[in-house]
Design an enzyme around this catalytic site. Structure first.
Site, PDB file in Angstrom:
ATOM      1  N   HIS A 217       0.806  -1.237   0.000  1.00 54.98           N
ATOM      2  CA  HIS A 217       0.000   0.000   0.000  1.00 54.98           C
ATOM      3  C   HIS A 217       0.829   1.272   0.000  1.00 54.98           C
ATOM      4  O   HIS A 217       0.281   2.361  -0.117  1.00 54.98           O
ATOM      5  CB  HIS A 217      -0.955   0.031   1.192  1.00 54.98           C
ATOM      6  CG  HIS A 217      -0.274   0.382   2.485  1.00 54.98           C
ATOM      7  ND1 HIS A 217       0.412  -0.525   3.224  1.00 54.98           N
ATOM      8  CD2 HIS A 217      -0.152   1.557   3.133  1.00 54.98           C
ATOM      9  CE1 HIS A 217       0.913   0.064   4.287  1.00 54.98           C
ATOM     10  NE2 HIS A 217       0.604   1.333   4.260  1.00 54.98           N
TER      11      HIS A 217
HETATM   12  C1  UD1 Z   1      -2.387   5.402   5.843  1.00 55.01           C
HETATM   13  C2  UD1 Z   1      -1.142   5.856   6.606  1.00 55.01           C
HETATM   14  C3  UD1 Z   1      -0.078   4.762   6.569  1.00 55.01           C
HETATM   15  C4  UD1 Z   1      -0.637   3.432   7.029  1.00 55.01           C
HETATM   16  C5  UD1 Z   1      -1.858   3.095   6.180  1.00 55.01           C
HETATM   17  C6  UD1 Z   1      -2.468   1.767   6.554  1.00 55.01           C
HETATM   18  C7  UD1 Z   1      -0.588   8.266   6.558  1.00 55.01           C
HETATM   19  C8  UD1 Z   1       0.311   9.266   5.958  1.00 55.01           C
HETATM   20  N1  UD1 Z   1      -0.545   7.037   6.000  1.00 55.01           N
HETATM   21  O1  UD1 Z   1      -2.052   5.293   4.472  1.00 55.01           O
HETATM   22  O2  UD1 Z   1       0.983   5.130   7.422  1.00 55.01           O
HETATM   23  O3  UD1 Z   1       0.327   2.409   6.904  1.00 55.01           O
HETATM   24  O4  UD1 Z   1      -2.818   4.149   6.357  1.00 55.01           O
HETATM   25  O5  UD1 Z   1      -3.670   1.566   5.926  1.00 55.01           O
HETATM   26  O6  UD1 Z   1      -1.313   8.577   7.480  1.00 55.01           O
HETATM   27  N2  UD1 Z   1      -9.792   4.417   2.227  1.00 55.01           N
HETATM   28  C9  UD1 Z   1     -10.911   3.614   2.184  1.00 55.01           C
HETATM   29  N3  UD1 Z   1     -11.468   3.240   3.360  1.00 55.01           N
HETATM   30  C10 UD1 Z   1     -10.970   3.640   4.553  1.00 55.01           C
HETATM   31  C11 UD1 Z   1      -9.821   4.438   4.575  1.00 55.01           C
HETATM   32  C12 UD1 Z   1      -9.242   4.815   3.403  1.00 55.01           C
HETATM   33  O7  UD1 Z   1     -11.396   3.246   1.126  1.00 55.01           O
HETATM   34  O8  UD1 Z   1     -11.540   3.288   5.599  1.00 55.01           O
HETATM   35  C13 UD1 Z   1      -9.167   4.868   0.969  1.00 55.01           C
HETATM   36  C14 UD1 Z   1      -9.106   6.379   0.891  1.00 55.01           C
HETATM   37  O9  UD1 Z   1     -10.228   6.893   0.305  1.00 55.01           O
HETATM   38  C15 UD1 Z   1      -7.854   6.631   0.104  1.00 55.01           C
HETATM   39  C16 UD1 Z   1      -7.001   5.424   0.367  1.00 55.01           C
HETATM   40  O10 UD1 Z   1      -7.817   4.460   0.987  1.00 55.01           O
HETATM   41  O11 UD1 Z   1      -8.129   6.684  -1.244  1.00 55.01           O
HETATM   42  C17 UD1 Z   1      -5.807   5.774   1.203  1.00 55.01           C
HETATM   43  O12 UD1 Z   1      -6.167   6.167   2.561  1.00 55.01           O
HETATM   44  P1  UD1 Z   1      -5.227   7.192   3.378  1.00 55.01           P
HETATM   45  O13 UD1 Z   1      -5.670   7.273   4.789  1.00 55.01           O
HETATM   46  O14 UD1 Z   1      -5.122   8.449   2.619  1.00 55.01           O
HETATM   47  O15 UD1 Z   1      -3.787   6.610   3.341  1.00 55.01           O
HETATM   48  P2  UD1 Z   1      -3.206   5.149   3.373  1.00 55.01           P
HETATM   49  O16 UD1 Z   1      -2.562   4.892   2.072  1.00 55.01           O
HETATM   50  O17 UD1 Z   1      -4.252   4.159   3.851  1.00 55.01           O
END
Ligand code: UD1
Length: 375
Positions: A217
């Site tokens: 990820h």
């Molecule tokens: C975040 C953390 C990372 C951690 C990871 C684990 C930061 C900078 N990064 O990265 O350290 O290892 O989480 O998952 O804080 N999304 C969903 N459902 C959810 C949450 C997110 O579909 O419940 C989607 C969002 O819309 C987005 C993507 O997942 O498009 C990424 O989510 P985001 O929280 O921005 O960062 P991660 O890549 O998950």
């Protein structure tokens, strides 16, 4: 329970615990448990809402028995600036109203930094759990979050000796640093037997010890088309020799959907899994391939081989003492290191000192010692 219905006795130590994203939840579970068991504390849980859906958030609260958050800030997805800014604004208002004796933050996600920034400006002391980890790679958003959070924290709770050294080098005072072990391993120790009782392998058509488990990820891997393409090619080749099961993170699902990484790889994909099913899959895997931070530690605690698909790690003890090998993103190296394990050449590992299930208790003991004298 609504926070206003539970006025905390003035004699208790008021602590606000903050969690935002999936890797935070397994870290706060043992902390909330210890704090709520100890009547010297009134502990309030804030969920920032960075992760919010069933697979990324709700199932963890249920499986790990984490109490319902007293506050949910509902920040949701967004750019780094949006996520950090929204948590900062909402946490400031909450902390101004509650005026806790301390806030407790874990890990390195955007919510960790944002909540810490809100607290330090209000002169509320910060306890950072999992302090001092450094990859040395400032292009990783988590590395920035770690450095900044540590630099404004009062208590720095570390998991491994390298963390202590990094903090001292950056100017932390020795009395701020407490090596307490690893709260994520507290959760693993507490839940391993329950996880072993489940049988997610049957549904997936897999046999214990006869599959690889993959997670991906990190933006550096999944947002870059060439890197993702190279990873998928190597992994598909491995899949012909050892079936690979791949619970797909939403960021990665979006990247595949957008056509990065070429065609969708012919691996066995699933939705993101709950904690217990994933722990079962890790514990029984022949090898785990990952770019996660936490999984490097969990595989070391389980004694399962881990190949880290990154050029560095902020958790070097998993390499020097544990079962982890840093293999980077070069397809040839990933293939040769995996084949080495399949040929019986897995590296043996030891469990690091204090990764024993008692970290949360040690943290709470330090907080009592330091905060009770101030009440
Ligand atoms: C975040 C953390 C990372 C951690 C990871 C684990 C930061 C900078 N990064 O990265 O350290 O290892 O989480 O998952 O804080 N999304 C969903 N459902 C959810 C949450 C997110 O579909 O419940 C989607 C969002 O819309 C987005 C993507 O997942 O498009 C990424 O989510 P985001 O929280 O921005 O960062 P991660 O890549 O998950």
């Amino acid at each position: 329970m609504n926070i206003d219905q539970r006025a905390a006795p003035a004699t208790r130590i008021n602590v606000v615990v903050v969690a935002g994203a999936r890797p935070n939840f397994m870290k706060i579970a043992p902390l909330m448990h210890e704090l709520r068991e100890d009547n010297r504390f009134a502990a309030y849980l804030v969920h920032t809402g960075q992760h919010y859906d069933e697979a990324m958030s709700k199932s963890f609260f249920r499986d790990l028995g984490i109490p319902k958050p007293d506050f949910n800030l509902g920040v949701g997805s967004g750019s780094h600036g949006e996520q950090t800014g929204h948590v900062l604004i909402k946490m400031e208002a909450l902390l101004e109203e509650r005026r806790p004796d301390a806030i407790l933050v874990v890990g390195d996600v955007n919510s960790t930094l944002a909540a810490s920034l809100a607290a330090v400006k209000l002169q509320i002391p910060i306890a950072h759990v999992e302090a001092g980890l450094r990859s040395g790679d400032r292009t990783m958003p988590e590395e920035i979050n770690r450095i900044l959070t540590d630099s404004i924290s009062t208590w720095l709770f570390t998991t491994e000796p390298d963390g202590d050294r990094n903090l001292l080098r950056e100017g932390a005072k020795p009395e701020q640093i407490h090596r307490v072990g690893n709260v994520m391993i507290d959760t693993l120790v507490r839940n391993l037997e329950r996880a072993r009782q489940l049988n997610p392998l049957e549904d997936l058509g897999l046999k214990p010890g006869a599959y690889g488990l993959l997670t991906l990820h990190r933006p550096a891997n999944v947002d870059d088309a060439d890197t993702l393409d190279g990873l998928f090619r190597a992994l598909e080749e491995i899949h012909h020799e050892l079936p690979i099961v791949f619970p797909v993170h939403p960021r990665t699902a979006a990247a595949i959907e957008a056509g990065r990484g070429g065609i969708k790889p012919a691996l066995q994909t699933t939705e993101p899994l709950g904690y217990l099913d994933f722990l079962h899959l890790m514990a029984n895997a022949k090898v785990v391939l990952t770019d996660s931070g936490g999984i490097q530690e969990e595989t070391t605690a389980l004694g399962v081989s881990c190949l880290t698909l990154r050029e560095n790690t902020e958790r070097p003890i998993t390499v020097t003492h544990g079962t982890n090998t840093i293999v980077g993103t070069n397809p040839d190296i990933i293939l040769s290191e995996t084949r080495k394990i399949l040929a019986g050449g897995a590296k043996p590992g030891q469990i690091p000192e204090l990764w024993d299930g008692g970290a949360a208790r040690r943290i709470v003991d330090v907080l009592v010692r330091d905060l009770r004298s101030e009440l």
